[in-house]
Design a protein around this motif. Structure first.
Motif, PDB file in Angstrom:
ATOM      1  N   THR A  81      -0.137 -32.664 100.251  1.00  0.00           N
ATOM      2  CA  THR A  81      -0.279 -32.769  98.799  1.00  0.00           C
ATOM      3  C   THR A  81      -0.466 -34.217  98.360  1.00  0.00           C
ATOM      4  OG1 THR A  81       2.148 -32.786  98.622  1.00  0.00           O
ATOM      5  CG2 THR A  81       1.020 -30.695  98.247  1.00  0.00           C
ATOM      6  N   TYR A 122      -0.602 -36.399  92.541  1.00  0.00           N
ATOM      7  CA  TYR A 122      -0.900 -35.576  91.366  1.00  0.00           C
ATOM      8  C   TYR A 122      -0.446 -34.131  91.586  1.00  0.00           C
ATOM      9  CZ  TYR A 122      -3.665 -32.946  87.952  1.00  0.00           C
ATOM     10  OH  TYR A 122      -4.060 -32.089  86.962  1.00  0.00           O
ATOM     11  N   GLN A 123      -0.734 -33.584  92.766  1.00  0.00           N
ATOM     12  CA  GLN A 123      -0.348 -32.205  93.071  1.00  0.00           C
ATOM     13  C   GLN A 123       1.172 -32.054  93.144  1.00  0.00           C
ATOM     14  OE1 GLN A 123      -2.551 -31.843  96.709  1.00  0.00           O
ATOM     15  NE2 GLN A 123      -4.465 -31.299  95.673  1.00  0.00           N
ATOM     16  N   TRP A 150      -0.492 -25.791  98.637  1.00  0.00           N
ATOM     17  CA  TRP A 150       0.276 -26.179  97.456  1.00  0.00           C
ATOM     18  C   TRP A 150       0.037 -25.251  96.270  1.00  0.00           C
ATOM     19  CZ3 TRP A 150      -1.371 -27.662  92.582  1.00  0.00           C
ATOM     20  CH2 TRP A 150      -2.735 -27.906  92.436  1.00  0.00           C
ATOM     21  N   ILE A 151      -1.148 -24.659  96.187  1.00  0.00           N
ATOM     22  CA  ILE A 151      -1.447 -23.753  95.069  1.00  0.00           C
ATOM     23  C   ILE A 151      -0.552 -22.516  95.134  1.00  0.00           C
ATOM     24  CG2 ILE A 151      -3.214 -22.292  94.011  1.00  0.00           C
ATOM     25  CD1 ILE A 151      -5.300 -24.310  94.893  1.00  0.00           C
TER      26      ILE A 151
END
Length: 495
Positions: free
Chosen positions: A56, A59-60, A112-113
């Motif tokens: 990641t 920002y993520q 990460w999503i």
């Protein structure tokens, strides 16, 4: 006593005594709050630990870390509505169960999503559990003990954040890695930590399922016989006497009830309308304003506590002296970047976080035990004033130990989360109480989301100004506190 003689509910509740049943209820709600805080705040530790595994970006990571608060704001009002219609107990059980399932699924995140979506789902499920836990506890507790019991929950809330850090220290230092080919994931320590922090939600769901619905909710919904049976059970457990010795045969509830309505949205509108009309509108606006101030001023600095602790520890260990807190943060920010792909947590900083939360938790316990003597209004105002004074002094200290002490005292403003809830449970009638608490807390949490981003920016670019503006807002909160209702005169308590 004649069966036709109706006893006011508060008097009937007081006649059940105060003892084992109330402490068991407190324990159940402690588990509920523990499960909630562990799930919501665990992202502060899971996100940096998962960075290497999920690759990641900064920002993520920020998106994942901020999504729990968004989930809470998104569904808090709905959970409050459902609790006022369907009951506190069943809604808390479903909330905890759905959160446990979603967060357990997050342990299997391939990217990460997927983790982002699962954390949003789990936090959305948990949105109502904290205010509903407070509502349930208040409706089981006699009036003369209610403020103390509700305020004590603040101790659990405060210390839970530090307990996650304590749990994260050994887990983050583990080095195992097992590839699961059919899921295309690596079984690494952050997944274990995520599961450990969601497990309390499952335990709390079971404990809540085995408990009772509040008799006040049952009575407010026309189920007098069921309410009486629970009151008799409370009397039996608290006093050790038989149910036949409980001299209450009929109950009255001196509160209005909501109007009947058709359809989901019509029902929500009916439940909401009393909060936006006199005489409850004044209470809704007053508590919303107080929650906005308290959440906006204090919660952001509490969220960034690990960052501040890490900066102070690093500066102290480096031998750098003569810096105020803002200069300490800048010095830490400008230090040489650690090795690439370093995804372990600083153990010393986490121990500092734990120590701070233990102190705040113990202080909350002490203040909660004195709330009936000092008065909740005076206590809330004093905490706001002391917190603001400490915040103002931070810019003028150049000793690392004093920097830490002043920041710690500034953080005691977070104790007013619990103290404000002691007003919430008394200022609204039963049929809209859960919705009112969820609504006012939701507004406060919305302010917190803004505050977290504002504080992060100010600590980086205009740190000194932050410790002028936010303490000033704390004083505004103290002044606003004078508008809250005064403490009622102490009622006579049965020995």
């Amino acid at each position: 006593m004649e069966k036709t003689n109706k006893i006011p509910f508060e008097e009937a509740l007081n006649m059940t005594g105060f003892g084992k049943f109330n402490y068991i209820t407190l324990l159940v709600n402690v588990l509920v709050i523990l499960g909630t805080v562990f799930e919501i705040y665990s992202v502060s530790y899971v996100v940096p630990m998962s960075a290497c595994d999920l690759n990641t970006t900064v920002y993520q990571q920020g998106l994942i870390a901020s999504i729990p608060m968004a989930g809470i704001i998104f569904t808090s009002y709905i959970w409050g509505y459902l609790a006022d219609i369907k009951g506190r107990r069943i809604i808390v059980v479903w909330s905890l169960f759905l959160s446990f399932c979603s967060s357990t699924l997050a342990c299997l995140s391939p990217n990460w999503i997927f983790l982002f979506v699962c954390k949003f789902m789990s936090s959305s499920a948990l949105a109502g559990t904290y205010p509903l836990g407070l509502t349930t506890l208040s409706e089981f507790t006699p009036a003369h003990k209610r403020a103390t019991m509700v305020a004590m929950i603040g101790t659990v809330f405060t210390m839970s954040f530090g307990l996650i850090g304590l749990l994260a220290i050994p887990v983050s230092n583990l080095t195992f890695s097992y590839h699961i080919s059919f899921l295309n994931i690596n079984l690494v320590p952050w997944r274990l930590l995520n599961f450990l922090t969601t497990a309390p939600a499952a335990l709390a769901a079971v404990a809540t399922y085995l408990s009772y619905e509040t008799p006040k909710f049952l009575l407010s919904n026309g189920q007098e016989e069921k309410a009486l049976e629970i009151l008799k059970r409370m009397f039996e457990i608290n006093t050790g006497k038989g149910r036949e010795d409980y001299q209450v045969h009929s109950l009255s509830l001196d509160e209005s009830r909501s109007e009947d309505s058709k359809g989901l949205w019509g029902s929500i509108k009916t439940q909401t309308k009393p909060l936006l009309k006199l005489p409850l509108l004044k209470n809704t606006l007053m508590l919303s304003l107080m929650f906005i101030i308290v959440y906006f001023v204090t919660n952001p600095f509490y969220v960034w506590l690990p960052v501040v602790a890490d900066a102070v520890v690093h500066t102290r260990n480096s031998g750098k002296t003569g810096l105020n807190l803002c200069e300490t943060l800048r010095y830490s920010e400008n230090r040489t970047v650690v090795q690439e792909n370093q995804c372990t947590l600083d153990s010393s900083a986490m121990l500092v976080v734990f120590a701070v939360t233990v102190f705040l938790g113990l202080l909350n316990a002490v203040l909660s035990s004195t709330i009936n003597y000092i008065g909740k209004k005076k206590l809330l105002i004093c905490v706001q004033v002391i917190s603001g004074l400490a915040g103002f002094c931070i810019n003028f200290s150049t000793k690392w130990a004093l920097n830490g002490a002043l920041y710690l005292v500034f953080l005691i403003g977070i104790l007013n989360f619990g103290f404000l809830c002691t007003f919430s449970v008394d200022m609204f009638p039963t049929y809209v109480k859960a919705m009112a608490i969820c609504l006012t807390m939701m507004i406060g949490r919305g302010a917190s989301v803004i505050g977290i981003n504002v504080v992060k920016s100010m600590l980086a670019y205009n740190c000194e100004l932050a410790f002028y503006v936010f303490p000033a807002l704390a004083f505004i909160g103290a002044f606003t506190g004078f508008m809250l209702p005064g403490d009622k005169k102490k009622e006579e308590v049965s020995p």
